[in-house]
Motif scaffolding. Structure first.
Motif, PDB file in Angstrom:
ATOM      1  N   LEU A   1       0.839  -1.208   0.000  1.00  0.00           N
ATOM      2  CA  LEU A   1       0.000   0.000   0.000  1.00  0.00           C
ATOM      3  C   LEU A   1       0.870   1.253   0.000  1.00  0.00           C
ATOM      4  O   LEU A   1       0.591   2.213  -0.740  1.00  0.00           O
ATOM      5  CB  LEU A   1      -0.917  -0.016   1.228  1.00  0.00           C
ATOM      6  CG  LEU A   1      -1.799   1.230   1.427  1.00  0.00           C
ATOM      7  CD1 LEU A   1      -2.729   1.436   0.224  1.00  0.00           C
ATOM      8  CD2 LEU A   1      -2.599   1.119   2.725  1.00  0.00           C
ATOM      9  N   MET A   2       1.904   1.259   0.794  1.00  0.00           N
ATOM     10  CA  MET A   2       2.793   2.423   0.838  1.00  0.00           C
ATOM     11  C   MET A   2       3.509   2.628  -0.492  1.00  0.00           C
ATOM     12  O   MET A   2       3.763   3.768  -0.904  1.00  0.00           O
ATOM     13  CB  MET A   2       3.823   2.262   1.963  1.00  0.00           C
ATOM     14  CG  MET A   2       3.278   2.490   3.366  1.00  0.00           C
ATOM     15  SD  MET A   2       2.563   4.143   3.594  1.00  0.00           S
ATOM     16  CE  MET A   2       3.948   5.190   3.214  1.00  0.00           C
ATOM     17  N   ARG A   3       3.819   1.535  -1.176  1.00  0.00           N
ATOM     18  CA  ARG A   3       4.448   1.663  -2.491  1.00  0.00           C
ATOM     19  C   ARG A   3       3.507   2.370  -3.473  1.00  0.00           C
ATOM     20  O   ARG A   3       3.923   3.262  -4.218  1.00  0.00           O
ATOM     21  CB  ARG A   3       4.833   0.276  -3.014  1.00  0.00           C
ATOM     22  CG  ARG A   3       5.456   0.294  -4.424  1.00  0.00           C
ATOM     23  CD  ARG A   3       5.676  -1.120  -4.934  1.00  0.00           C
ATOM     24  NE  ARG A   3       6.689  -1.791  -4.132  1.00  0.00           N
ATOM     25  CZ  ARG A   3       7.999  -1.689  -4.358  1.00  0.00           C
ATOM     26  NH1 ARG A   3       8.440  -0.940  -5.366  1.00  0.00           N
ATOM     27  NH2 ARG A   3       8.844  -2.339  -3.597  1.00  0.00           N
TER      28      ARG A   3
ATOM     29  N   THR B   1       1.137   6.704  15.289  1.00  0.00           N
ATOM     30  CA  THR B   1       0.362   7.405  16.310  1.00  0.00           C
ATOM     31  C   THR B   1      -1.100   6.966  16.278  1.00  0.00           C
ATOM     32  O   THR B   1      -1.728   6.770  17.328  1.00  0.00           O
ATOM     33  CB  THR B   1       0.455   8.925  16.107  1.00  0.00           C
ATOM     34  OG1 THR B   1       1.817   9.333  16.194  1.00  0.00           O
ATOM     35  CG2 THR B   1      -0.358   9.669  17.146  1.00  0.00           C
ATOM     36  N   ILE B   2      -1.652   6.807  15.077  1.00  0.00           N
ATOM     37  CA  ILE B   2      -3.039   6.359  14.952  1.00  0.00           C
ATOM     38  C   ILE B   2      -3.200   4.963  15.558  1.00  0.00           C
ATOM     39  O   ILE B   2      -4.196   4.675  16.247  1.00  0.00           O
ATOM     40  CB  ILE B   2      -3.467   6.373  13.468  1.00  0.00           C
ATOM     41  CG1 ILE B   2      -3.484   7.809  12.935  1.00  0.00           C
ATOM     42  CG2 ILE B   2      -4.828   5.724  13.282  1.00  0.00           C
ATOM     43  CD1 ILE B   2      -3.678   7.914  11.433  1.00  0.00           C
ATOM     44  N   ALA B   3      -2.226   4.110  15.313  1.00  0.00           N
ATOM     45  CA  ALA B   3      -2.269   2.765  15.903  1.00  0.00           C
ATOM     46  C   ALA B   3      -2.189   2.841  17.431  1.00  0.00           C
ATOM     47  O   ALA B   3      -2.865   2.089  18.136  1.00  0.00           O
ATOM     48  CB  ALA B   3      -1.130   1.915  15.349  1.00  0.00           C
ATOM     49  N   ASP B   4      -1.384   3.757  17.954  1.00  0.00           N
ATOM     50  CA  ASP B   4      -1.275   3.922  19.412  1.00  0.00           C
ATOM     51  C   ASP B   4      -2.606   4.381  20.007  1.00  0.00           C
ATOM     52  O   ASP B   4      -2.996   3.940  21.094  1.00  0.00           O
ATOM     53  CB  ASP B   4      -0.181   4.942  19.740  1.00  0.00           C
ATOM     54  CG  ASP B   4       1.218   4.401  19.434  1.00  0.00           C
ATOM     55  OD1 ASP B   4       1.364   3.186  19.303  1.00  0.00           O
ATOM     56  OD2 ASP B   4       2.158   5.221  19.326  1.00  0.00           O
ATOM     57  N   LEU B   5      -3.291   5.284  19.317  1.00  0.00           N
ATOM     58  CA  LEU B   5      -4.596   5.741  19.798  1.00  0.00           C
ATOM     59  C   LEU B   5      -5.605   4.597  19.841  1.00  0.00           C
ATOM     60  O   LEU B   5      -6.502   4.579  20.695  1.00  0.00           O
ATOM     61  CB  LEU B   5      -5.113   6.878  18.910  1.00  0.00           C
ATOM     62  CG  LEU B   5      -4.481   8.260  19.113  1.00  0.00           C
ATOM     63  CD1 LEU B   5      -4.865   9.205  17.986  1.00  0.00           C
ATOM     64  CD2 LEU B   5      -4.909   8.843  20.459  1.00  0.00           C
TER      65      LEU B   5
ATOM     66  N   THR C   1      -3.370  -1.437   7.535  1.00  0.00           N
ATOM     67  CA  THR C   1      -3.657  -0.676   6.313  1.00  0.00           C
ATOM     68  C   THR C   1      -4.639   0.460   6.609  1.00  0.00           C
ATOM     69  O   THR C   1      -4.570   1.520   5.981  1.00  0.00           O
ATOM     70  CB  THR C   1      -4.232  -1.596   5.227  1.00  0.00           C
ATOM     71  OG1 THR C   1      -5.388  -2.291   5.746  1.00  0.00           O
ATOM     72  CG2 THR C   1      -3.193  -2.623   4.772  1.00  0.00           C
ATOM     73  N   GLU C   2      -5.542   0.250   7.561  1.00  0.00           N
ATOM     74  CA  GLU C   2      -6.485   1.317   7.935  1.00  0.00           C
ATOM     75  C   GLU C   2      -5.757   2.500   8.562  1.00  0.00           C
ATOM     76  O   GLU C   2      -6.090   3.666   8.298  1.00  0.00           O
ATOM     77  CB  GLU C   2      -7.538   0.785   8.918  1.00  0.00           C
ATOM     78  CG  GLU C   2      -8.544  -0.192   8.323  1.00  0.00           C
ATOM     79  CD  GLU C   2      -7.969  -1.600   8.155  1.00  0.00           C
ATOM     80  OE1 GLU C   2      -6.852  -1.862   8.693  1.00  0.00           O
ATOM     81  OE2 GLU C   2      -8.630  -2.436   7.495  1.00  0.00           O
ATOM     82  N   ASP C   3      -4.753   2.198   9.372  1.00  0.00           N
ATOM     83  CA  ASP C   3      -3.964   3.276   9.987  1.00  0.00           C
ATOM     84  C   ASP C   3      -3.222   4.072   8.914  1.00  0.00           C
ATOM     85  O   ASP C   3      -3.174   5.316   8.960  1.00  0.00           O
ATOM     86  CB  ASP C   3      -2.960   2.703  10.989  1.00  0.00           C
ATOM     87  CG  ASP C   3      -3.639   1.947  12.118  1.00  0.00           C
ATOM     88  OD1 ASP C   3      -4.764   2.319  12.486  1.00  0.00           O
ATOM     89  OD2 ASP C   3      -3.038   0.975  12.621  1.00  0.00           O
ATOM     90  N   ILE C   4      -2.655   3.371   7.945  1.00  0.00           N
ATOM     91  CA  ILE C   4      -1.931   4.047   6.871  1.00  0.00           C
ATOM     92  C   ILE C   4      -2.888   4.874   6.019  1.00  0.00           C
ATOM     93  O   ILE C   4      -2.578   6.018   5.642  1.00  0.00           O
ATOM     94  CB  ILE C   4      -1.181   3.010   6.001  1.00  0.00           C
ATOM     95  CG1 ILE C   4      -0.059   2.363   6.809  1.00  0.00           C
ATOM     96  CG2 ILE C   4      -0.624   3.669   4.732  1.00  0.00           C
ATOM     97  CD1 ILE C   4       0.680   1.259   6.082  1.00  0.00           C
ATOM     98  N   SER C   5      -4.053   4.331   5.714  1.00  0.00           N
ATOM     99  CA  SER C   5      -5.028   5.045   4.889  1.00  0.00           C
ATOM    100  C   SER C   5      -5.459   6.350   5.557  1.00  0.00           C
ATOM    101  O   SER C   5      -5.583   7.396   4.905  1.00  0.00           O
ATOM    102  CB  SER C   5      -6.247   4.156   4.622  1.00  0.00           C
ATOM    103  OG  SER C   5      -5.881   2.994   3.909  1.00  0.00           O
ATOM    104  N   GLU C   6      -5.677   6.298   6.883  1.00  0.00           N
ATOM    105  CA  GLU C   6      -6.071   7.522   7.586  1.00  0.00           C
ATOM    106  C   GLU C   6      -4.924   8.524   7.611  1.00  0.00           C
ATOM    107  O   GLU C   6      -5.144   9.736   7.456  1.00  0.00           O
ATOM    108  CB  GLU C   6      -6.509   7.196   9.015  1.00  0.00           C
ATOM    109  CG  GLU C   6      -7.091   8.414   9.735  1.00  0.00           C
ATOM    110  CD  GLU C   6      -7.660   8.086  11.101  1.00  0.00           C
ATOM    111  OE1 GLU C   6      -8.241   8.996  11.729  1.00  0.00           O
ATOM    112  OE2 GLU C   6      -7.522   6.925  11.545  1.00  0.00           O
ATOM    113  N   ALA C   7      -3.696   8.044   7.760  1.00  0.00           N
ATOM    114  CA  ALA C   7      -2.539   8.936   7.747  1.00  0.00           C
ATOM    115  C   ALA C   7      -2.383   9.618   6.398  1.00  0.00           C
ATOM    116  O   ALA C   7      -2.067  10.811   6.315  1.00  0.00           O
ATOM    117  CB  ALA C   7      -1.274   8.157   8.095  1.00  0.00           C
TER     118      ALA C   7
END
Length: 532
Positions: A472-474, A496-500, A508-514
């Motif tokens: 996904l990051m690629r 940080t989103i994952a920590d919250l 992938t949800e954390d990356i998408s929100e970032a």
């Protein structure tokens, strides 16, 4: 013994050497100064040497007058005062009290052993009273480091100096009181600071504002929650009246309270800048600085002939809010690039090189165009060229250093006329504190405290992602034509989103929100080609 021999003996006994310890402030650092005084026979003369600024040279007039008005009569003698080391430029009025004490010691009003292992700072008034000086906290910290056991400071600054452990700090009102204290004829109680009481009172000083005051704008609130949890630099972009400034000013209400070490860090900066008020004690609430857009680059970074901290350093451990960022000068905007990256500011001047801390959280607010209403074509009449020029005032290198770009849309009428119960700052703060505790455990034993501080070389270690997340990051990297810095910032925000959420790994949800909070579409930046 003839008459000449008797006169010679009197002259020998009248010759006296004495030294005391003082300090000068250079930026935020303190330099120990040894004040050496020699009183000898000869024509009456009073001179000071040792690479002195004008205000230090004038101290001889303040000292002579203060000593006389304090009730001490000095016989006419040849007096030489040397401030050592001679290669350090001395400025300010911090050494007045030490100079007066050294002179009185040389005249026999104090014994030399009473001044050993004692550091004295303070400005003298002509009537013999002791005035406050800047940088007392920095000086006392330096004295403790050097093993000095006792500091004598102006009474106004005693509470500030007493915040330092393992050193005795005494507040003095007048020069006469100082001599009495040193000779044991006057009692002065050591100053004391109740840390727990001071930290408890910090919450009471917070302004009565809350995130529940903001109607709607859930996307913006969520973005600021993420920013607060990881101390991420944030950009708010949207039309006027949408609530950007209102939300930014409530950001301190969802930041965890400062530790005692952080209080000392911030208070030391404010003390050096002359902004630490004796009536308020130390700085115990996270700073929130909001300079006007006419502020210069020097006002932001700090400097001057005698360098002092600027707005960036004054926001250390807190928030620097730049409203209408595009209205700031280019020099003012670009001066933030280095401190955002390194967490410190280096000020080089002819007389000194000073380092100021800059561990701040930048929150900037901008309108999308000159009129402020783009992309609403019904209200905005700016041309595409005008929009690009307006947004283009913010350079790409600076934009690259922003972690979160939050689009703030106009408030819907339903949110105003039929408001629902909004989440309070206290509820958001609980989640932020939970995420901060996770970061404390993760970075224990390292120089890191927040996810935003991670160096690029450590991102892969602390922000581990799986195969699906890597793919996904690629795709994101290629689609948005990201820089390496932006790539790493997305991963840090995702961490940080994952920590919250309380997740140990990044999904992938954390990356998408970032990505949602980092890559605004091409209608603001780029050529409307879908690239952020």
């Amino acid at each position: 013994m003839d008459f000449r021999g008797f006169v010679y003996l009197l002259q020998e006994r009248s010759e006296m050497f004495c030294k005391t310890t003082s300090a000068v402030l250079i930026g935020m650092s303190s330099e120990m100064i040894t004040v050496e005084t020699d009183v000898s026979g000869g024509l009456p003369y009073f001179d000071m040497v040792g690479y002195l600024s004008a205000e230090v040279k004038e101290a001889k007039e303040r000292v002579r007058t203060a000593v006389r008005n304090a009730g001490f009569k000095l016989e006419p003698r040849r007096v030489i005062v040397n401030l050592s080391p001679a290669d350090v430029r001395k400025s300010g009025t911090m050494c007045d009290l030490a100079i007066a004490a050294a002179v009185l010691c040389a005249y026999g009003f104090i014994a030399q052993d009473k001044l050993n292992d004692v550091l004295l700072i303070g400005e003298l008034s002509l009537d013999g009273s002791v005035r406050s000086v800047n940088g007392v906290l920095s000086v006392v910290l330096m004295a403790r480091k050097l093993g000095i056991s006792k500091c004598i400071v102006p009474s106004v600054n005693a509470f500030e100096g007493a915040a330092v452990d393992d050193i005795e700090v005494y507040g003095i009102h007048t020069l006469k009181e100082l001599i009495g204290f040193l000779n044991g004829s006057c009692y002065v109680e050591a100053a004391y600071t109740d840390k727990e009481a001071l930290l408890d009172q910090s919450g009471k000083r917070m302004p009565k504002i809350d995130f529940s005051d903001i109607s709607g704008q859930r996307t913006m609130k969520r973005g600021l929650e993420i920013a607060a949890a990881g101390m991420h630099h944030t950009m708010l972009i949207g039309p006027p009246g949408a609530g950007k400034s209102m939300a930014a000013r409530r950001l301190p209400t969802i930041l965890p309270g400062m530790t005692w070490d952080e209080c000392l860090e911030v208070s030391e900066i404010y003390s050096a800048a002359g902004l630490l008020k004796a009536s308020e004690g130390l700085i115990t609430s996270r700073p929130f600085r909001s300079p006007h857009h006419t502020a210069s680059d020097v006002a932001l970074a700090g400097g001057g002939r005698v360098p002092k901290p600027g707005e960036i350093s004054l926001a250390h451990r807190g928030v620097l809010f730049l409203d209408e960022l595009t209205e700031f000068s280019s020099a003012a905007m670009e001066v933030m690039r280095q401190p955002i990256e390194t967490g410190k500011i280096m000020i080089n001047r002819l007389q000194a090189m000073c380092e100021f801390p800059a561990g701040f959280m930048l929150v900037a607010a901008i309108n999308p165009c000159r009129c402020g209403y783009y992309p609403d074509v019904k209200k905005c009449h700016c041309t595409p060229l005008q929009i690009r020029r307006y947004i283009g005032r913010i350079s790409q290198p600076l934009m690259d250093r922003i972690d979160l770009n939050i689009e703030v849309l106009p408030v819907r009428i339903d949110a105003l006329q039929e408001p629902s119960e909004e989440e309070s700052s206290g509820e958001i703060l609980k989640r932020v504190e939970k995420a901060r505790r996770i970061q404390d455990e993760r970075y224990e034993g390292t120089n890191y405290r927040y996810n935003s501080q991670l160096h690029d070389r450590d991102v892969e270690f602390y922000c581990t992602i799986g195969r699906a997340e890597r793919e996904l990051m690629r795709r994101i990297y290629e689609k948005y034509d990201l820089s390496a810095r932006s790539y790493h910032k997305i991963l840090k925000v995702a961490r940080t989103i994952a920590d919250l959420s309380g997740h140990s790994t990044i999904s992938t949800e954390d990356i998408s929100e970032a990505v949602f909070y980092k890559c605004l579409d091409g209608r603001y930046w780029g050529n409307n080609d879908g690239k952020g």
